[in-house]
Design a protein around this motif. Structure first.
Motif, mmCIF file in Angstrom:
data_model
loop_
_atom_site.group_PDB
_atom_site.id
_atom_site.type_symbol
_atom_site.label_atom_id
_atom_site.label_comp_id
_atom_site.label_asym_id
_atom_site.label_seq_id
_atom_site.Cartn_x
_atom_site.Cartn_y
_atom_site.Cartn_z
ATOM 1 N N ARG A 97 -7.034 -9.728 4.242
ATOM 2 C CA ARG A 97 -8.117 -9.259 4.683
ATOM 3 C C ARG A 97 -9.022 -10.462 5.475
ATOM 4 O O ARG A 97 -10.024 -11.217 4.764
ATOM 5 C CB ARG A 97 -9.107 -8.666 3.603
ATOM 6 N N THR A 141 -3.924 2.946 3.349
ATOM 7 C CA THR A 141 -3.896 2.431 2.126
ATOM 8 C C THR A 141 -5.359 2.548 1.618
ATOM 9 O O THR A 141 -6.464 2.692 2.532
ATOM 10 C CB THR A 141 -3.588 0.815 2.207
ATOM 11 N N PRO A 142 -5.530 2.680 0.224
ATOM 12 C CA PRO A 142 -6.745 3.140 -0.443
ATOM 13 C C PRO A 142 -8.029 2.115 0.056
ATOM 14 O O PRO A 142 -9.057 2.569 0.416
ATOM 15 C CB PRO A 142 -6.517 3.161 -1.534
ATOM 16 N N VAL A 143 -7.778 0.994 -0.284
ATOM 17 C CA VAL A 143 -9.055 -0.072 -0.139
ATOM 18 C C VAL A 143 -9.323 -0.339 1.269
ATOM 19 O O VAL A 143 -10.382 0.051 1.586
ATOM 20 C CB VAL A 143 -8.567 -1.341 -0.684
ATOM 21 N N CYS A 144 -8.343 -0.052 2.319
ATOM 22 C CA CYS A 144 -8.626 -0.305 3.790
ATOM 23 C C CYS A 144 -9.212 1.206 4.158
ATOM 24 O O CYS A 144 -10.315 0.744 4.880
ATOM 25 C CB CYS A 144 -7.137 -0.324 4.336
ATOM 26 N N PRO A 154 -4.582 -5.173 5.531
ATOM 27 C CA PRO A 154 -2.845 -4.826 5.308
ATOM 28 C C PRO A 154 -2.325 -3.950 6.069
ATOM 29 O O PRO A 154 -1.218 -4.248 6.519
ATOM 30 C CB PRO A 154 -2.968 -5.048 3.912
ATOM 31 N N ALA A 178 -5.473 -8.915 -0.437
ATOM 32 C CA ALA A 178 -5.362 -7.483 -0.405
ATOM 33 C C ALA A 178 -6.031 -6.521 -1.375
ATOM 34 O O ALA A 178 -6.457 -5.561 -0.975
ATOM 35 C CB ALA A 178 -3.750 -7.118 -0.270
HETATM 36 C C1 BEZ Z 1 -5.056 -1.386 0.068
HETATM 37 O O1 BEZ Z 1 -5.971 -1.271 1.061
HETATM 38 O O2 BEZ Z 1 -5.499 -0.419 -1.042
HETATM 39 C C2 BEZ Z 1 -4.071 -2.296 -0.135
HETATM 40 C C3 BEZ Z 1 -3.298 -2.678 0.697
HETATM 41 C C4 BEZ Z 1 -2.212 -3.419 0.700
HETATM 42 C C5 BEZ Z 1 -2.141 -3.798 -0.427
HETATM 43 C C6 BEZ Z 1 -2.969 -3.682 -1.572
HETATM 44 C C7 BEZ Z 1 -3.678 -2.719 -1.682
#
Ligand code: BEZ
Length: 213
Positions: free
Chosen positions: A123, A43-46, A39, A142
């Protein structure tokens, strides 16, 4: 917007990336490829996903798979973000991250799902065979980071089943028994699978993984 399906040819493109300009097909060469979208940068998850991907560099290389990521942020942003990923995830991202600021590639690969988010990519995962055929697509929201062990597992299955007339059962992992394709008769199976097979049902026949010594 296109909707790419299994068996379609992965479209080629030129792109700006964190390692310079690339042509997708030239980058892939004769290798398998995995193209995955994120996304957004920072960003944390990415951040954890790209760290996980980088840590599996040797595993992807062993399978002759070239990795390439994508997000809709720019090259300078990607380069700054990679420093954070390397620092926080204790790794070194050296595969390219596409800077798809004009969303040309995201649209080509249907990575923007407007009802989920109008501007950011979801994703998406595409696994592409050396002949550029799309072999696998997966889409995560996301909010859910991908499981890179699962991506390696499915690549093992795709590569095995490209070479042998077998399929892999639920939760299969490399080294475990595989299923003989129903189109193969028992007579043919005896010749094709010298390690033998177990007939649970006429349509469910298990044999040791053909590539295992
Ligand atoms: C994430 O990578 O943490 C993230 C990115 C976009 C929307 C929600 C989470």
């Amino acid at each position: 917007m296109s909707t790419l399906k299994l068996g379609d040819t992965a479209p080629n493109f030129d792109a700006e990336t964190s390692i310079g300009k690339i042509n997708f097909y030239d980058y892939l060469g004769d290798s398998w490829g995995i193209l995955f979208s994120h996304p957004a940068d920072f960003t944390p998850v990415c951040t954890t996903e790209l760290g996980a991907a980088a840590k599996y560099k040797d595993e992807f290389e062993k399978r002759n798979v070239k990795m390439i990521a994508l997000s809709v942020d720019g090259v300078e942003s990607h380069k700054e973000w990679i420093k954070d990923i390397n620092e926080t995830q204790h790794t070194k991202v050296d595969f390219p991250i596409i800077a798809d600021e004009n969303k040309k590639i995201s649209k080509l690969y249907d990575m923007i799902h407007p009802k989920a988010d109008n501007t950011l990519t979801v994703r998406s995962v595409y696994v592409i065979a050396p002949n550029k055929t799309i072999m696998l697509t997966i889409t995560y929201p996301a909010s859910t980071g991908r499981n890179f062990d699962e991506l390696l597992r499915v690549i093992d299955s795709l590569q095995l089943t490209a070479d042998h007339k077998v399929s892999t059962p639920a939760n299969w992992k490399k080294g475990e028994d595989v299923v003989i394709s129903p189109s193969i008769s028992n007579e043919e199976a005896k010749k094709m699978f010298p390690k033998g097979f177990k007939e649970v049902k006429p349509y469910l026949r298990l044999t040791p993984e053909p590539d295992m010594k």
